[in-house]
Design a protein around this motif. Structure first.
Motif, PDB file in Angstrom:
ATOM      1  N   ASP A  31       0.827  -1.210   0.000  1.00 64.73           N
ATOM      2  CA  ASP A  31       0.000   0.000   0.000  1.00 64.73           C
ATOM      3  C   ASP A  31       0.859   1.256   0.000  1.00 64.73           C
ATOM      4  OD1 ASP A  31      -2.448  -1.260  -0.124  1.00 64.73           O
ATOM      5  OD2 ASP A  31      -2.713  -1.356   2.032  1.00 64.73           O
ATOM      6  N   LEU A  32       1.943   1.258   0.776  1.00 63.49           N
ATOM      7  CA  LEU A  32       2.832   2.417   0.816  1.00 63.49           C
ATOM      8  C   LEU A  32       3.552   2.608  -0.515  1.00 63.49           C
ATOM      9  CD1 LEU A  32       4.424   1.906   4.356  1.00 63.49           C
ATOM     10  CD2 LEU A  32       2.715   3.617   3.715  1.00 63.49           C
ATOM     11  N   ALA A  33       4.014   1.510  -1.099  1.00 67.14           N
ATOM     12  CA  ALA A  33       4.740   1.602  -2.365  1.00 67.14           C
ATOM     13  C   ALA A  33       3.818   2.044  -3.495  1.00 67.14           C
ATOM     14  CB  ALA A  33       5.385   0.264  -2.694  1.00 67.14           C
ATOM     15  N   ALA A  34       2.617   1.472  -3.561  1.00 67.87           N
ATOM     16  CA  ALA A  34       1.678   1.820  -4.629  1.00 67.87           C
ATOM     17  C   ALA A  34       1.231   3.276  -4.547  1.00 67.87           C
ATOM     18  CB  ALA A  34       0.466   0.894  -4.570  1.00 67.87           C
ATOM     19  N   GLY A  42       3.176   5.637  -3.810  1.00 67.94           N
ATOM     20  CA  GLY A  42       4.305   6.468  -4.190  1.00 67.94           C
ATOM     21  C   GLY A  42       5.089   7.033  -3.035  1.00 67.94           C
ATOM     22  N   TYR A  43       4.915   6.468  -1.844  1.00 68.08           N
ATOM     23  CA  TYR A  43       5.590   7.004  -0.662  1.00 68.08           C
ATOM     24  C   TYR A  43       7.006   6.447  -0.471  1.00 68.08           C
ATOM     25  CZ  TYR A  43       0.913   8.546   0.801  1.00 68.08           C
ATOM     26  OH  TYR A  43      -0.330   9.132   0.875  1.00 68.08           O
ATOM     27  N   LEU A  44       7.318   5.324  -1.121  1.00 66.09           N
ATOM     28  CA  LEU A  44       8.587   4.659  -0.874  1.00 66.09           C
ATOM     29  C   LEU A  44       9.544   4.823  -2.050  1.00 66.09           C
ATOM     30  CD1 LEU A  44       7.321   1.265   0.632  1.00 66.09           C
ATOM     31  CD2 LEU A  44       7.686   3.451   1.787  1.00 66.09           C
ATOM     32  N   ALA A  45      10.792   5.130  -1.746  1.00 65.18           N
ATOM     33  CA  ALA A  45      11.814   5.216  -2.777  1.00 65.18           C
ATOM     34  C   ALA A  45      12.133   3.817  -3.296  1.00 65.18           C
ATOM     35  CB  ALA A  45      13.073   5.875  -2.217  1.00 65.18           C
ATOM     36  N   ASP A  46      12.403   3.723  -4.587  1.00 67.66           N
ATOM     37  CA  ASP A  46      12.774   2.461  -5.210  1.00 67.66           C
ATOM     38  C   ASP A  46      14.231   2.152  -4.858  1.00 67.66           C
ATOM     39  OD1 ASP A  46      13.394   0.334  -6.843  1.00 67.66           O
ATOM     40  OD2 ASP A  46      12.562   1.217  -8.671  1.00 67.66           O
ATOM     41  N   LEU A  47      14.443   1.070  -4.120  1.00 65.81           N
ATOM     42  CA  LEU A  47      15.781   0.709  -3.659  1.00 65.81           C
ATOM     43  C   LEU A  47      16.366  -0.478  -4.435  1.00 65.81           C
ATOM     44  CD1 LEU A  47      15.213   0.905   0.217  1.00 65.81           C
ATOM     45  CD2 LEU A  47      15.986   2.715  -1.326  1.00 65.81           C
ATOM     46  N   THR A  48      15.755  -0.828  -5.563  1.00 67.12           N
ATOM     47  CA  THR A  48      16.146  -2.040  -6.283  1.00 67.12           C
ATOM     48  C   THR A  48      17.632  -2.065  -6.621  1.00 67.12           C
ATOM     49  OG1 THR A  48      13.921  -2.161  -7.241  1.00 67.12           O
ATOM     50  CG2 THR A  48      15.646  -3.507  -8.260  1.00 67.12           C
ATOM     51  N   THR A  49      18.115  -1.024  -7.270  1.00 66.25           N
ATOM     52  CA  THR A  49      19.515  -0.994  -7.679  1.00 66.25           C
ATOM     53  C   THR A  49      20.444  -0.997  -6.475  1.00 66.25           C
ATOM     54  OG1 THR A  49      18.966   0.189  -9.721  1.00 66.25           O
ATOM     55  CG2 THR A  49      21.256   0.290  -8.979  1.00 66.25           C
ATOM     56  N   GLY A  76       7.562  -4.969  -3.942  1.00 63.83           N
ATOM     57  CA  GLY A  76       6.161  -4.746  -4.234  1.00 63.83           C
ATOM     58  C   GLY A  76       5.627  -5.888  -5.070  1.00 63.83           C
ATOM     59  N   SER A  77       4.500  -6.455  -4.675  1.00 67.15           N
ATOM     60  CA  SER A  77       3.950  -7.592  -5.418  1.00 67.15           C
ATOM     61  C   SER A  77       3.467  -7.181  -6.799  1.00 67.15           C
ATOM     62  CB  SER A  77       2.789  -8.208  -4.634  1.00 67.15           C
ATOM     63  OG  SER A  77       1.714  -7.287  -4.529  1.00 67.15           O
ATOM     64  N   PHE A  78       3.183  -5.896  -6.978  1.00 64.80           N
ATOM     65  CA  PHE A  78       2.614  -5.403  -8.228  1.00 64.80           C
ATOM     66  C   PHE A  78       3.665  -5.019  -9.263  1.00 64.80           C
ATOM     67  CE2 PHE A  78       3.235  -1.976  -5.272  1.00 64.80           C
ATOM     68  CZ  PHE A  78       3.780  -0.946  -6.030  1.00 64.80           C
ATOM     69  N   ASP A  79       4.928  -4.848  -8.847  1.00 65.81           N
ATOM     70  CA  ASP A  79       5.956  -4.445  -9.806  1.00 65.81           C
ATOM     71  C   ASP A  79       7.311  -5.120  -9.600  1.00 65.81           C
ATOM     72  OD1 ASP A  79       6.843  -3.201  -7.511  1.00 65.81           O
ATOM     73  OD2 ASP A  79       6.854  -1.166  -8.346  1.00 65.81           O
ATOM     74  N   ASN A  80       7.421  -5.926  -8.528  1.00 65.59           N
ATOM     75  CA  ASN A  80       8.647  -6.673  -8.234  1.00 65.59           C
ATOM     76  C   ASN A  80       9.854  -5.768  -7.998  1.00 65.59           C
ATOM     77  OD1 ASN A  80       9.505  -9.352  -7.739  1.00 65.59           O
ATOM     78  ND2 ASN A  80      10.672  -9.370  -9.648  1.00 65.59           N
ATOM     79  N   ARG A  81       9.625  -4.517  -7.633  1.00 68.88           N
ATOM     80  CA  ARG A  81      10.708  -3.604  -7.275  1.00 68.88           C
ATOM     81  C   ARG A  81      10.927  -3.661  -5.769  1.00 68.88           C
ATOM     82  NH1 ARG A  81      13.446  -2.432 -11.556  1.00 68.88           N
ATOM     83  NH2 ARG A  81      14.208  -0.498 -10.594  1.00 68.88           N
ATOM     84  N   ALA A 123       5.228 -17.943   4.030  1.00 72.56           N
ATOM     85  CA  ALA A 123       4.573 -16.638   4.134  1.00 72.56           C
ATOM     86  C   ALA A 123       3.304 -16.674   3.297  1.00 72.56           C
ATOM     87  CB  ALA A 123       5.485 -15.510   3.685  1.00 72.56           C
ATOM     88  N   LEU A 124       2.377 -15.788   3.599  1.00 73.95           N
ATOM     89  CA  LEU A 124       1.139 -15.674   2.820  1.00 73.95           C
ATOM     90  C   LEU A 124       1.152 -14.283   2.204  1.00 73.95           C
ATOM     91  CD1 LEU A 124      -1.430 -17.403   2.254  1.00 73.95           C
ATOM     92  CD2 LEU A 124      -2.554 -16.065   4.040  1.00 73.95           C
ATOM     93  N   ARG A 125       1.534 -14.193   0.938  1.00 78.92           N
ATOM     94  CA  ARG A 125       1.770 -12.901   0.314  1.00 78.92           C
ATOM     95  C   ARG A 125       0.461 -12.180   0.018  1.00 78.92           C
ATOM     96  NH1 ARG A 125       6.044  -9.855  -2.053  1.00 78.92           N
ATOM     97  NH2 ARG A 125       5.131  -7.805  -1.760  1.00 78.92           N
ATOM     98  N   SER A 126       0.432 -10.894   0.326  1.00 77.88           N
ATOM     99  CA  SER A 126      -0.714 -10.041   0.017  1.00 77.88           C
ATOM    100  C   SER A 126      -0.314  -9.094  -1.117  1.00 77.88           C
ATOM    101  CB  SER A 126      -1.160  -9.267   1.257  1.00 77.88           C
ATOM    102  OG  SER A 126      -0.103  -8.476   1.740  1.00 77.88           O
ATOM    103  N   THR A 127      -1.167  -8.124  -1.413  1.00 73.03           N
ATOM    104  CA  THR A 127      -0.862  -7.139  -2.441  1.00 73.03           C
ATOM    105  C   THR A 127      -1.478  -5.810  -2.027  1.00 73.03           C
ATOM    106  OG1 THR A 127      -0.915  -6.688  -4.829  1.00 73.03           O
ATOM    107  CG2 THR A 127      -2.883  -7.712  -3.876  1.00 73.03           C
ATOM    108  N   VAL A 128      -1.597  -4.890  -2.960  1.00 73.91           N
ATOM    109  CA  VAL A 128      -2.200  -3.585  -2.660  1.00 73.91           C
ATOM    110  C   VAL A 128      -3.606  -3.800  -2.098  1.00 73.91           C
ATOM    111  CG1 VAL A 128      -2.949  -1.387  -3.644  1.00 73.91           C
ATOM    112  CG2 VAL A 128      -0.863  -2.494  -4.492  1.00 73.91           C
ATOM    113  N   GLY A 129      -3.937  -3.074  -1.043  1.00 73.00           N
ATOM    114  CA  GLY A 129      -5.240  -3.228  -0.401  1.00 73.00           C
ATOM    115  C   GLY A 129      -5.205  -4.125   0.815  1.00 73.00           C
TER     116      GLY A 129
END
Length: 381
Positions: A40-43, A45-52, A73-78, A330-336
């Protein structure tokens, strides 16, 4: 550097954090109480992308696959968080009291074995045998420390499908609510305390130490925070007095432990010192820092190379829990996810007070999530 303290418990902290993020006043770096709140936080736009930064970090290869996936993020794998500590969650029981009463303390393998054990405890001791958090005032804990344990007990169940929809019509959800219904109807769990403003206080901090409650869901933090020497009501010789079982399953598969990424470090996407904040977040994921948090909070380091550190032995019984990390579930969730957790709190409350049976609770959960997230967020299958 300025350190800002937000309120506790975790739900109050998260509410304050979101309020400050929306207002643009949140800190450059902050912790996320539970991995289920990351999407929810990532979707938003509150979290910086730390992938690299994470892929270039020397600690990344030391994270078990499950832990690194929970930081994405489950929605973008970042990747949006730096894991530091992980909670290993299972069932905790009063080994000393059950043994003294002559009650079997071997690992229950199924829900039916656990219920049989609970009925025996009630008959022999007259005390409440089992606690699965539930109800409106327990908030997110009604899901994270309650219904989630049951849903994860189906080896083929996934909370979200390949289309990113929540699978709340599944029979696994109905059976999980049926388990709660059995606990309520047979008075196997203490209902009245769960309707209080702080429902965890009486059962976990008072009844369990007094031997008025024998089994509870919990995580590695419990022997330190809930019942340790500095707790509200310490249990004498807690390491020996309190035993732990893996979580029994519904479908006959082997019992398991759950892993939750707790208090992972995230960087504010609007930080004016983004590079410096990222560097500090990675430093907070070091083994030295993780070991300090683990000792004080009762969880385990997220990194497997923590076992090579000279101070790893200071974790004591937590070393065994750390070794379970690669096999944890683990039981993975997503946005919402926050809507789902709020819906679970409402639905389990309805079972507690007898307003709904298991089927009614499932329909209540589905309707609530659909009303908040939209009909397309819930799978019709």
């Amino acid at each position: 550097m300025k350190i800002v303290e937000y309120p506790a418990p975790a739900q109050d902290y998260f509410t304050k954090l979101v309020t400050e993020l929306r207002a643009g006043n949140a800190p450059d770096i902050f912790s996320i109480p539970r991995d289920v709140q990351l999407d929810d936080l990532a979707a938003a736009g509150y979290l910086a992308d730390l992938t690299t930064a994470m892929h270039n970090w020397d600690g990344y290869s030391q994270l078990p696959k499950l832990v690194s996936s929970l930081a994405k993020g489950s929605f973008d794998n970042r990747t949006y968080a730096v894991p530091s500590i992980v909670a290993i969650e299972q069932l905790y029981y009063r080994h000393d009291l059950l043994e003294a009463a002559g009650i079997d303390t071997t690992q229950p393998k199924s829900w039916q074995e656990l219920l049989h054990r609970a009925r025996t405890i009630k008959q022999v001791t007259g005390q409440f045998p089992l606690l699965f958090p539930a109800g409106l005032t327990w908030g997110m804990g009604s899901y994270t420390e309650g219904l989630r344990y049951l849903l994860a007990g189906f080896s083929d169940y996934r909370l979200i499908n390949q289309q990113g929809q929540y699978q709340l019509n599944d029979n696994a959800v109905l059976e999980a609510f049926s388990f709660y219904q059995t606990l309520v109807q047979e008075a196997l769990l203490p209902v009245t305390p769960l309707l209080n403003p702080e429902p965890w206080v009486i059962p976990k901090y008072e009844m369990f130490p007094k031997g008025e409650l024998m089994i509870t869901t919990c995580g590695t933090w419990c022997r330190v925070f809930d019942w340790g020497a500095s707790s509200r009501n310490p249990i004498k010789n807690v390491e020996q007095a309190v035993g732990n079982w893996k979580i029994p399953t519904a479908d006959g598969s082997p019992p398991f432990v759950l892993a939750s990424m707790v208090y992972a470090w995230a960087v504010n996407a609007k930080s004016r010192q983004l590079d410096m904040a990222t560097e500090l977040a990675l430093a907070l994921g070091s083994v030295d820092v993780a070991l300090t948090y683990a000792r004080n909070l009762g969880n385990v380091p997220a990194r497997m190379d923590a076992r090579d550190h000279a101070d790893f032995h200071q974790l004591g019984a937590l070393m065994e829990a750390h070794a379970q990390l690669p096999e944890a579930r683990a039981l993975r969730s997503t946005v919402g996810a926050n809507a789902v957790m709020a819906g679970v709190a409402r639905s389990t409350e309805a079972v507690l007070i007898g307003r709904e049976d298991a089927k009614g609770a499932q329909q209540l959960l589905k309707a609530y999530v659909a009303s908040v997230l939209g009909d397309n967020a819930v799978s019709e299958d």
